[in-house]
Write a protein that holds these residues in place. Sequence first.
Motif, PDB file in Angstrom:
ATOM      1  N   ARG A  24      40.042  49.937  36.849  1.00  0.00           N
ATOM      2  CA  ARG A  24      39.053  49.679  37.898  1.00  0.00           C
ATOM      3  C   ARG A  24      37.701  49.897  37.262  1.00  0.00           C
ATOM      4  N   MET A  25      37.160  48.827  36.741  1.00  0.00           N
ATOM      5  CA  MET A  25      35.963  48.988  35.926  1.00  0.00           C
ATOM      6  C   MET A  25      34.719  48.990  36.800  1.00  0.00           C
ATOM      7  N   GLN A  26      33.742  49.688  36.275  1.00  0.00           N
ATOM      8  CA  GLN A  26      32.461  49.710  36.946  1.00  0.00           C
ATOM      9  C   GLN A  26      31.376  49.821  35.896  1.00  0.00           C
TER      10      GLN A  26
ATOM     11  N   GLN B 157      36.045  34.734  46.376  1.00  0.00           N
ATOM     12  CA  GLN B 157      36.310  36.059  45.787  1.00  0.00           C
ATOM     13  C   GLN B 157      36.828  35.898  44.359  1.00  0.00           C
ATOM     14  N   PRO B 158      36.259  36.669  43.425  1.00  0.00           N
ATOM     15  CA  PRO B 158      36.715  36.500  42.037  1.00  0.00           C
ATOM     16  C   PRO B 158      38.088  37.125  41.829  1.00  0.00           C
ATOM     17  N   SER B 159      38.906  36.479  41.008  1.00  0.00           N
ATOM     18  CA  SER B 159      40.157  37.140  40.617  1.00  0.00           C
ATOM     19  C   SER B 159      40.363  36.914  39.130  1.00  0.00           C
ATOM     20  N   GLY B 160      40.857  37.928  38.466  1.00  0.00           N
ATOM     21  CA  GLY B 160      41.051  37.852  37.018  1.00  0.00           C
ATOM     22  C   GLY B 160      40.843  39.216  36.407  1.00  0.00           C
ATOM     23  N   ASP B 161      40.384  39.234  35.162  1.00  0.00           N
ATOM     24  CA  ASP B 161      40.176  40.474  34.414  1.00  0.00           C
ATOM     25  C   ASP B 161      39.225  41.418  35.181  1.00  0.00           C
ATOM     26  N   PRO B 162      39.688  42.636  35.535  1.00  0.00           N
ATOM     27  CA  PRO B 162      38.827  43.556  36.308  1.00  0.00           C
ATOM     28  C   PRO B 162      37.488  43.837  35.623  1.00  0.00           C
ATOM     29  N   MET B 163      37.477  43.773  34.289  1.00  0.00           N
ATOM     30  CA  MET B 163      36.206  44.027  33.611  1.00  0.00           C
ATOM     31  C   MET B 163      35.215  42.899  33.934  1.00  0.00           C
ATOM     32  N   GLU B 164      35.717  41.674  33.923  1.00  0.00           N
ATOM     33  CA  GLU B 164      34.831  40.544  34.209  1.00  0.00           C
ATOM     34  C   GLU B 164      34.391  40.555  35.665  1.00  0.00           C
ATOM     35  N   VAL B 165      35.302  41.010  36.542  1.00  0.00           N
ATOM     36  CA  VAL B 165      34.930  41.105  37.959  1.00  0.00           C
ATOM     37  C   VAL B 165      33.787  42.112  38.099  1.00  0.00           C
TER      38      VAL B 165
ATOM     39  N   ILE C  34      26.281  46.943  27.545  1.00  0.00           N
ATOM     40  CA  ILE C  34      26.688  47.446  28.857  1.00  0.00           C
ATOM     41  C   ILE C  34      27.828  48.434  28.654  1.00  0.00           C
ATOM     42  N   GLY C  35      27.722  49.590  29.315  1.00  0.00           N
ATOM     43  CA  GLY C  35      28.800  50.579  29.235  1.00  0.00           C
ATOM     44  C   GLY C  35      29.570  50.588  30.543  1.00  0.00           C
ATOM     45  N   LEU C  36      30.878  50.276  30.463  1.00  0.00           N
ATOM     46  CA  LEU C  36      31.688  50.239  31.685  1.00  0.00           C
ATOM     47  C   LEU C  36      32.585  51.466  31.753  1.00  0.00           C
ATOM     48  N   GLU C  37      32.716  51.970  32.947  1.00  0.00           N
ATOM     49  CA  GLU C  37      33.568  53.130  33.137  1.00  0.00           C
ATOM     50  C   GLU C  37      34.921  52.673  33.676  1.00  0.00           C
TER      51      GLU C  37
END
Length: 885
Positions: A345-347, A388-396, A509-512
């Motif tokens: 669950r990227m943010q 609604q986007p669907s796919g790689d959670p990082m890209e979302v 960009i740093g994603l958590e």
Amino acid sequence: MPAPGLSIARLDPPAALAHLGSGVDGLLPAEAARRLAEFGPNRVAAAPRRPLALTLLQEFTNFFALILWLAAGLAFFAAYADAAAGMAELGTAIVGVIVVNGAFSFWQAYRAERALAALSRLLPQRVGVRRGGAVEEIDAAALVPGDLVLLAEGDRVPADCRVVEGWGVRANLATLTGESRPRARAADAEAGGDDPLAAHNLLLAGTLVVAGECSAVVYATGMRTEFGRVAHLTQTAGETESPLQKEIRRVSRLVAALALGLGVVFFFVGQAIGLPFWANFMFAIGIIVANVPEGLLPTVTLSLALATQRMAKRNALVRHLPAVETLGSATVILTDKTGTLTQNRMQVRELFLGGRHHLAAERWPPPGDIRLRAVAGLCHSLKFVDGQPSGDPMEVALWQFAGALPEFGERVGEIAFDAERKRMSVLTREADGRRHLWCKGAPETVLPCCATWLDGHASRPLDAAAQALFRRAQEDLADRGLRVLALAWAPLAGDGEAMEEGLELCGLIGLEDPPRPDVHAAVTRCHEAGVRVIMITGDHPRTALALGREVGIVRAAAPAVISGGQLREMGPAALQLALDAPQVLFARVSAEQKMRVVEALQAKGEIVAVTGDGVNDAPALKTADIGIAMGLAGTDVAREAADIVLLDDHFATIVNAIEEGRAVFDNLRKFLTYILTSNIPEIVPYLAFVLFRIPLPLTVIQILAVDLGTDMLPALALGAEPPGRDVMRRPPRPRGERLLSWPLLARAYGFLGPLEALAAMAAFFFVLGASGWNWGEMPAADDPHYLQATTACLMAIVLAQVANVFACRHPLLPAWRLPFAGNRLLLAGVAVELALLLALVYTPWGNRLFGTAPLAAEAWLFALPFAALLFVLEEARKAWCRRGA
Ligand code: ATP
């Protein structure tokens, strides 16, 4: 007749769509429903499996059954040669045993197979289709001819389709042709040829898309596909034998040889001391039958099937029964990071922009932010369903971070992400023809493509100092466990080929991606259970290390961190040596390299469980002892290569599954201890009869009553025990350790067995002595006191076995510490055991069939303390062993 695909292969894409009454928007939902009713669901009817009768027959012709048939045959022969010896009854009893045992085994195997099939149905294939212009995801069974399906890398082709639009599509046709080299597939029309397998614009059901992306129109579904036609050929491929199956075969042979050997030896001993030939012959047969562990095979199946069901409840689907037990012996888990250890669950947390760190949530965005957002919002391969986007959670996450953007024109192309390049680009064209390239990826691979960097509104050369600045920023973000991406862009001159070079770096960009909550506990359980956990990820070493520390995989101050680059330089021997380090972590590793790590671990004698989700993971999943695929994020390809599929993609589920696997092995040992124990009180009476010339304390038919009557259900119940609390507190069992080990044999034959024999002989002499018998007297075979004495011997054995079944629930822990609730079958088994005993002793048919006679209360009161003694002494032994451990 030409295959239906060939005519469509020769049409160009619009004509192909028209030919099937479809269009670029796909079928209308109503039309799709009508066609579904007409053509039926897109399912390949399972090829007729091996006929049931054949499976049933097999249960009656396995190794144990053959020995029993031999015994029955000899008994009938003896009956024919000497009618008086009661051999016909023995023969009939043995045949009865074979039938009951075979039918039971068959029932178990049949139920296990059905359960497995039901479990696999829990994983329906989903597929994206365009219907009435909207993209939706449906069950592959609902596809109809004319449907426009969207396929991408990792998908299994759900029906025979003709490519309408494709980018870099390659398909693996191994399921149809056996050839694993992928073939390119594209949209343009085929000139000729009459082989649908060779047509370069057809994608056939059952094959796998290993690269690229396409939309394709379905022209054949279900049994009308090429796969449907050959299904009966491919589905019958045999499975290879697992270590457990090999071990079971070995144990069966060993025990059967022992039984035969003992039978023959006893026969000759009897002959030597001058026993009547036929009586002696009958004994030899009795000994053989007594020593064959009839319930072993159904117990194995039952144990595995129950463990499989328990695992399914804990979200692990087993694709092959024996894989359960193999997982139990795993010594290393090689695990992915994203999604397995983390929540996926990227943010977006932080930005590095204009040479400075910023929080993503900052209210006043720094200059240059819009360009960074543009890359984040445009450079992706997401699909949009109802906006609604669907796919790689990082890209979302990146897309959501980008928010509303100014118009940058339409997307005209993509240079797809692949794990080797670790970056991807998207091409856009504005209304006035200006084109842009938007690129994102791992900083190591994006920075070399950049010539300048964006500093506020200014563009500066990306010289060595600037590169060092970005590298430091990357390390800084990674040290905090963030996944770092570099984002870049460039306006493209002219209409030439899009190139990822001379780009302008917008920032980092740093994603958590927080770890899953119970991963830490699961890792601790692995450590307690002596299972090594090695993380192997495509992410940056520092990000991996930070997460590794957070979840407890890395505890040493300086673990060995091996990167993909270093791995490339290492020979197999160097890699093996590197794996000696107590804590190892692999980062920036490609899927192909994963396979090398698996092989190196196996070469060191480890039993490796490996996780994977992508197409490239398939070889590693196949090579590992246990391949574990992700059910949520995983591709069809990975799932097909795996032995076990995790429905929740969760690392903790692997650990639970290991626990269940270990329980299977333990249970088989409990079962063996229990049934081998009663062999001793069955053999000792005969030995005493031969050596001391006493009346025979236990007849052959009575031996059968124990082995195949009273013992059966409790033994089986031991195979159904849930995992004990201690299974994950001890190291994995050594690779070469046998199911039938010396300690097990010593416990059953050297300790428990003799105690039971003592009980049996004491009960026999107690009842016989009470009738006034003197040493040396030989009562008649139908003397009521003698019949009662043999009955007492039988009863003492069964009572001791009741105590024994509780003692066998654990080789070390006291019986009262084990909960009953987990195994109701055990209590039911004991109840049936006692009911059978009462029926044997007190019913007329029991007396007639088994040569028994009703017992007085004193006999029971005499035998009970022996059962209690066995229990107490066994518990004392356990306590003594626990102290020594
Ligand atoms: P794991 O192997 O544990 O799942 P991972 O997801 O980081 O880790 P890969 O998918 O191989 O492994 O990704 C490797 C690197 O490629 C990532 O660290 C990231 O820098 C980059 N990357 C991943 N996905 C994309 C994407 N969609 N676009 C651009 N770059 C990506």
